[in-house]
Write an enzyme that holds these catalytic residues in place. Structure first.
Site, PDB file in Angstrom:
ATOM      1  CG  MET A   1     -18.247 -43.586 -20.793  1.00  0.00           C
ATOM      2  SD  MET A   1     -17.329 -44.319 -19.422  1.00  0.00           S
ATOM      3  CE  MET A   1     -17.368 -42.995 -18.222  1.00  0.00           C
TER       4      MET A   1
ATOM      5  N   GLY B   1     -23.364 -30.802 -22.318  1.00  0.00           N
ATOM      6  CA  GLY B   1     -22.031 -30.941 -22.890  1.00  0.00           C
ATOM      7  C   GLY B   1     -22.011 -31.985 -23.994  1.00  0.00           C
ATOM      8  CG  HIS B   2     -22.742 -36.131 -23.141  1.00  0.00           C
ATOM      9  ND1 HIS B   2     -23.197 -36.168 -21.852  1.00  0.00           N
ATOM     10  CD2 HIS B   2     -21.599 -36.856 -23.161  1.00  0.00           C
ATOM     11  CE1 HIS B   2     -22.376 -36.885 -21.115  1.00  0.00           C
ATOM     12  NE2 HIS B   2     -21.393 -37.311 -21.877  1.00  0.00           N
TER      13      HIS B   2
ATOM     14  CD  GLN C   1      -9.641 -27.737 -23.414  1.00  0.00           C
ATOM     15  OE1 GLN C   1      -9.413 -28.271 -24.486  1.00  0.00           O
ATOM     16  NE2 GLN C   1      -8.690 -27.478 -22.519  1.00  0.00           N
TER      17      GLN C   1
ATOM     18  CG  ASP D   1     -13.105 -35.245 -19.791  1.00  0.00           C
ATOM     19  OD1 ASP D   1     -12.961 -35.443 -18.583  1.00  0.00           O
ATOM     20  OD2 ASP D   1     -14.213 -35.284 -20.362  1.00  0.00           O
TER      21      ASP D   1
ATOM     22  CB  SER E   1     -19.325 -33.739 -14.947  1.00  0.00           C
ATOM     23  OG  SER E   1     -18.971 -35.064 -14.607  1.00  0.00           O
ATOM     24  CB  SER E   2     -22.318 -38.175 -16.302  1.00  0.00           C
ATOM     25  OG  SER E   2     -22.498 -37.993 -17.694  1.00  0.00           O
TER      26      SER E   2
END
Length: 281
Positions: free
Chosen positions: A30, A36-37, A148, A150, A185-186
């Protein structure tokens, strides 16, 4: 790196690769990229011949009182980061491309979606399952990467692909953390400087549970008490703090080798989730 915005464009761009038997990897996102992305993109780059990153803030997975309008967006920054990671195709459709006029279909995955996030965010996983199904159909990847962090989402997507015989392998990459332990996290962008130390209590809670298990204390009550003490010390009240089977999310009364400890809490404007898989015997 090529940027495309329509289903027709993404399919046309991948037709030569598919015809030549090249492996296509997909990283659904998103946007608002963080390390992480980027780790998911690197995993895809290491394995797949062609790397596709989708960038779509999916309205179907946000509840009526959630942060859809405020969700961080910076397309130019995301495009530059994806390009730097060697992504081949950035697929950034508009809402109307994904959900055209008359769209009225929902994908519902049972069994692993009712507890935890499913209880806290009704309808959330239906929105995720629907958009992931559409992305798999649009791109046709051989492998798709998820994180992971999520954990429940990852279980759900693996079940979705298995139940619907989707010809895609769902790969799960480890959670990437900030130096202080906070899971990337965003939504971390919502945290103020004063709130940040409190947010780290989630990862400290998981670490405390891991220490209990390492010391041989495997009873759920002891493990959860150790984790809860870290949250209490920071003044963080969890939405949930639960031990579940890492295979099917059934409740766990004892750590038995593959047990998920999952936590969710609000710190200021940010709703944060985190988890760890505990060992034991």
């Amino acid at each position: 790196m090529k940027v495309v915005t329509t289903v027709r464009e993404v399919r046309e761009a991948l037709t030569p690769d598919r015809a030549s038997g090249r492996t296509i990897g997909l990283v659904p996102t998103m946007g608002a990229f963080h390390d992480g992305h980027l780790a998911l993109m690197r995993a895809a780059r290491a394995e797949a011949d062609v790397v596709v990153v989708s960038l779509f803030v999916n309205p179907a997975q946000f509840g009526p009182n959630e942060d859809l309008a405020a969700y961080p967006r910076d397309f130019e920054r995301d495009r530059a980061l994806a390009h730097a990671e060697g992504v081949d195709l950035l697929f950034a459709p508009d809402v109307s491309e994904v959900y055209p006029d008359g769209f009225d279909t929902r994908v519902v995955v049972g069994g692993v979606t009712e507890a935890l996030e499913g209880e806290a965010r009704p309808g959330h996983f239906d929105g995720v399952a629907t958009v992931v199904t559409k992305l798999f159909n649009m791109v046709g990847p051989d492998v798709a990467w998820f994180g992971q962090k999520d954990a429940q989402q990852a279980l759900m997507i693996r079940k979705l692909a298995r139940d619907l015989n989707m010809p895609v392998r769902v790969a799960i990459a480890p959670t990437v953390r900030e130096p202080d332990g906070l899971a990337m996290s965003s939504r971390n962008a919502y945290l103020s400087d004063a709130e940040r130390p409190r947010a780290v209590a989630l990862s400290r809670a998981l670490a405390a549970a891991e220490r209990e298990v390492a010391a041989g204390r495997l009873d759920a009550a002891a493990v959860l008490a150790a984790a809860r003490a870290e949250l209490d010390a920071a003044g963080v009240e969890p939405e949930y703090l639960e031990l579940r089977s890492a295979d099917d999310l059934s409740p766990a009364e004892r750590v038995n080798g593959n047990t998920l400890l999952a936590v969710a809490a609000r710190v200021g404007r940010a709703r944060l989730i985190d988890n760890t898989v505990l060992g034991g015997t």
